[in-house]
Design a protein around this motif. Sequence first.
Motif, PDB file in Angstrom:
ATOM      1  N   LYS A  35      -1.637  11.004 -10.283  1.00 44.82           N
ATOM      2  CA  LYS A  35      -2.460  12.218 -10.242  1.00 44.82           C
ATOM      3  C   LYS A  35      -1.787  13.331 -11.039  1.00 44.82           C
ATOM      4  CE  LYS A  35      -5.170  11.740  -6.056  1.00 44.82           C
ATOM      5  NZ  LYS A  35      -6.348  12.558  -6.335  1.00 44.82           N
ATOM      6  N   SER A  36      -0.481  13.398 -10.924  1.00 47.42           N
ATOM      7  CA  SER A  36       0.235  14.427 -11.665  1.00 47.42           C
ATOM      8  C   SER A  36       0.189  14.151 -13.178  1.00 47.42           C
ATOM      9  CB  SER A  36       1.649  14.483 -11.091  1.00 47.42           C
ATOM     10  OG  SER A  36       2.567  14.790 -12.011  1.00 47.42           O
ATOM     11  N   VAL A  37       0.320  12.882 -13.557  1.00 50.55           N
ATOM     12  CA  VAL A  37       0.235  12.518 -14.982  1.00 50.55           C
ATOM     13  C   VAL A  37      -1.162  12.840 -15.520  1.00 50.55           C
ATOM     14  CG1 VAL A  37       0.244  10.561 -16.597  1.00 50.55           C
ATOM     15  CG2 VAL A  37       2.025  10.744 -14.859  1.00 50.55           C
ATOM     16  N   LEU A  38      -2.189  12.494 -14.740  1.00 51.87           N
ATOM     17  CA  LEU A  38      -3.564  12.750 -15.185  1.00 51.87           C
ATOM     18  C   LEU A  38      -3.795  14.243 -15.399  1.00 51.87           C
ATOM     19  CD1 LEU A  38      -5.590  10.257 -12.949  1.00 51.87           C
ATOM     20  CD2 LEU A  38      -5.117  10.068 -15.398  1.00 51.87           C
ATOM     21  N   LYS A  39      -3.297  15.035 -14.443  1.00 56.80           N
ATOM     22  CA  LYS A  39      -3.440  16.493 -14.570  1.00 56.80           C
ATOM     23  C   LYS A  39      -2.821  16.979 -15.870  1.00 56.80           C
ATOM     24  CE  LYS A  39      -3.415  19.066 -10.267  1.00 56.80           C
ATOM     25  NZ  LYS A  39      -2.522  19.548  -9.259  1.00 56.80           N
ATOM     26  N   ASP A  40      -1.611  16.455 -16.185  1.00 58.52           N
ATOM     27  CA  ASP A  40      -0.939  16.851 -17.422  1.00 58.52           C
ATOM     28  C   ASP A  40      -1.753  16.469 -18.661  1.00 58.52           C
ATOM     29  OD1 ASP A  40       1.141  17.970 -16.060  1.00 58.52           O
ATOM     30  OD2 ASP A  40       2.536  16.313 -16.384  1.00 58.52           O
ATOM     31  N   LEU A  41      -2.551  15.409 -18.528  1.00 59.24           N
ATOM     32  CA  LEU A  41      -3.382  14.963 -19.661  1.00 59.24           C
ATOM     33  C   LEU A  41      -4.728  15.681 -19.694  1.00 59.24           C
ATOM     34  CD1 LEU A  41      -2.705  11.118 -19.469  1.00 59.24           C
ATOM     35  CD2 LEU A  41      -1.814  12.734 -21.162  1.00 59.24           C
ATOM     36  N   ASN A  65      -8.761  14.653  -9.046  1.00 66.34           N
ATOM     37  CA  ASN A  65      -9.637  14.007  -8.057  1.00 66.34           C
ATOM     38  C   ASN A  65     -10.584  12.975  -8.675  1.00 66.34           C
ATOM     39  OD1 ASN A  65     -10.868  16.204  -9.140  1.00 66.34           O
ATOM     40  ND2 ASN A  65     -11.739  16.978  -7.240  1.00 66.34           N
ATOM     41  N   ARG A  66     -10.380  12.684  -9.955  1.00 68.49           N
ATOM     42  CA  ARG A  66     -11.074  11.517 -10.533  1.00 68.49           C
ATOM     43  C   ARG A  66     -10.401  10.222 -10.089  1.00 68.49           C
ATOM     44  NH1 ARG A  66     -14.764  12.741 -14.357  1.00 68.49           N
ATOM     45  NH2 ARG A  66     -14.652  14.837 -15.193  1.00 68.49           N
ATOM     46  N   LEU A  67      -9.187  10.351  -9.555  1.00 65.20           N
ATOM     47  CA  LEU A  67      -8.460   9.187  -9.046  1.00 65.20           C
ATOM     48  C   LEU A  67      -8.346   9.337  -7.535  1.00 65.20           C
ATOM     49  CD1 LEU A  67      -6.665   6.656  -9.351  1.00 65.20           C
ATOM     50  CD2 LEU A  67      -4.729   8.212  -9.731  1.00 65.20           C
ATOM     51  N   ASN A  70       0.828  -1.217   0.000  1.00 69.55           N
ATOM     52  CA  ASN A  70       0.000   0.000   0.000  1.00 69.55           C
ATOM     53  C   ASN A  70       0.864   1.269   0.000  1.00 69.55           C
ATOM     54  OD1 ASN A  70       0.768  -0.480   2.621  1.00 69.55           O
ATOM     55  ND2 ASN A  70      -1.300  -0.420   3.480  1.00 69.55           N
ATOM     56  N   TYR A  71       2.037   1.200   0.604  1.00 66.64           N
ATOM     57  CA  TYR A  71       2.940   2.363   0.547  1.00 66.64           C
ATOM     58  C   TYR A  71       3.387   2.583  -0.907  1.00 66.64           C
ATOM     59  CZ  TYR A  71       3.475   2.503   5.631  1.00 66.64           C
ATOM     60  OH  TYR A  71       3.251   2.629   6.974  1.00 66.64           O
ATOM     61  N   LYS A  72       3.763   1.487  -1.568  1.00 68.14           N
ATOM     62  CA  LYS A  72       4.202   1.602  -2.972  1.00 68.14           C
ATOM     63  C   LYS A  72       3.075   2.153  -3.832  1.00 68.14           C
ATOM     64  CE  LYS A  72       7.569  -2.086  -2.633  1.00 68.14           C
ATOM     65  NZ  LYS A  72       7.800  -3.518  -2.780  1.00 68.14           N
ATOM     66  N   CYS A  73       1.869   1.635  -3.586  1.00 65.16           N
ATOM     67  CA  CYS A  73       0.722   2.090  -4.375  1.00 65.16           C
ATOM     68  C   CYS A  73       0.452   3.575  -4.125  1.00 65.16           C
ATOM     69  CB  CYS A  73      -0.507   1.262  -4.016  1.00 65.16           C
ATOM     70  SG  CYS A  73      -1.936   1.681  -5.022  1.00 65.16           S
ATOM     71  N   ALA A  74       0.537   4.001  -2.869  1.00 66.50           N
ATOM     72  CA  ALA A  74       0.274   5.414  -2.550  1.00 66.50           C
ATOM     73  C   ALA A  74       1.248   6.319  -3.304  1.00 66.50           C
ATOM     74  CB  ALA A  74       0.366   5.637  -1.048  1.00 66.50           C
ATOM     75  N   LYS A  75       2.506   5.900  -3.387  1.00 67.34           N
ATOM     76  CA  LYS A  75       3.491   6.695  -4.143  1.00 67.34           C
ATOM     77  C   LYS A  75       3.092   6.763  -5.621  1.00 67.34           C
ATOM     78  CE  LYS A  75       7.648   5.536  -1.616  1.00 67.34           C
ATOM     79  NZ  LYS A  75       8.843   4.723  -1.708  1.00 67.34           N
ATOM     80  N   ARG A  76       2.689   5.604  -6.150  1.00 70.92           N
ATOM     81  CA  ARG A  76       2.277   5.575  -7.569  1.00 70.92           C
ATOM     82  C   ARG A  76       1.052   6.444  -7.810  1.00 70.92           C
ATOM     83  NH1 ARG A  76       2.334  -0.657  -7.607  1.00 70.92           N
ATOM     84  NH2 ARG A  76       4.549  -1.000  -7.412  1.00 70.92           N
ATOM     85  N   MET A  77       0.107   6.429  -6.867  1.00 77.96           N
ATOM     86  CA  MET A  77      -1.112   7.232  -7.043  1.00 77.96           C
ATOM     87  C   MET A  77      -0.764   8.715  -7.065  1.00 77.96           C
ATOM     88  SD  MET A  77      -3.513   5.123  -7.452  1.00 77.96           S
ATOM     89  CE  MET A  77      -2.325   3.990  -8.118  1.00 77.96           C
ATOM     90  N   PHE A  78       0.189   9.096  -6.227  1.00 79.69           N
ATOM     91  CA  PHE A  78       0.631  10.489  -6.194  1.00 79.69           C
ATOM     92  C   PHE A  78       1.183  10.884  -7.575  1.00 79.69           C
ATOM     93  CE2 PHE A  78       3.904  13.680  -5.154  1.00 79.69           C
ATOM     94  CZ  PHE A  78       3.094  14.621  -4.546  1.00 79.69           C
ATOM     95  N   LEU A  79       2.009  10.016  -8.135  1.00 79.68           N
ATOM     96  CA  LEU A  79       2.569  10.295  -9.466  1.00 79.68           C
ATOM     97  C   LEU A  79       1.481  10.273 -10.538  1.00 79.68           C
ATOM     98  CD1 LEU A  79       5.880   8.229  -9.304  1.00 79.68           C
ATOM     99  CD2 LEU A  79       5.644  10.716  -9.268  1.00 79.68           C
TER     100      LEU A  79
END
Length: 141
Positions: free
Chosen positions: A91-97, A102-104, A80-89
């Motif tokens: 969110k940034s990728v989604l924003k760029d797209l 907050n859809r994720l 879950n720690y690894k996943c939380a880091k990935r989710m943070f990244l």
Amino acid sequence: MAEGEWQPKILAIICNWCSYAGADLAGSARIQYPPDVRAIRVMCTGRVDPLFIMKAFADGADGVLVSGCHFGDCHYIAGNYKCAKRMFLMKSVLKDLGIEDNRLRMTFVSASEGAKWAKVIEDVVKTVKDLGPSPLNQLQQ
Ligand code: FES
């Protein structure tokens, strides 16, 4: 739900040991929550590849929820720690797209938190409904 009202498509990717059991508990306790979420069970949120999320949005999801064990309770220690880091990244990728971040959402729901699961789903559905259809879905029309 009113006839003709837009219904969001929301994918929940949930860990087998905590959130899936929490969702199951909500069902057995007959706690009502919106039916707009389709769930896929994984053994651990550490298994959630960022490509799963990209594919969900590319295939028409308006929102994605990833839910697992609380920190310190992951059955695979640090998934879950690894996943939380990935989710943070992610969110940034989604924003760029151009996809609102907050859809994720990532949440932590244990096997004993059926009521919390229902509240999480209510909140995720409300957030996505307030945002409207995903910008990717609007482009594809
Ligand atoms: S086993 Fe549930 S998040 Fe890892």
